[in-house]
Motif scaffolding. Sequence first.
Motif: not given
Length: 76
Positions: A1, A32-36
């Motif tokens: 990231m 979709w993103p694999d983080y938040d």
Amino acid sequence: MMAVDVTTSPVLGAGKPRRLFERPYELSSALWPDYDVSPDGKRFLMVKVLESSDAPAQINVTLGWSEELRRLGRPD
């Protein structure tokens, strides 16, 4: 990231990219993103790669947790 500082005045500009995390995190092929990101923007939630195949992987799922909180006398 990666992260990049952005300026908008007097003109739009971008700084030099920099790495945010040093350790490997799980990559996803999902659309979709694999983080938040936390609402305050200060923390990330990501899936971390296990460093040892001997380490147990376990997820505990609690169903009906709001009823359990009420039973214990705590607000939702």
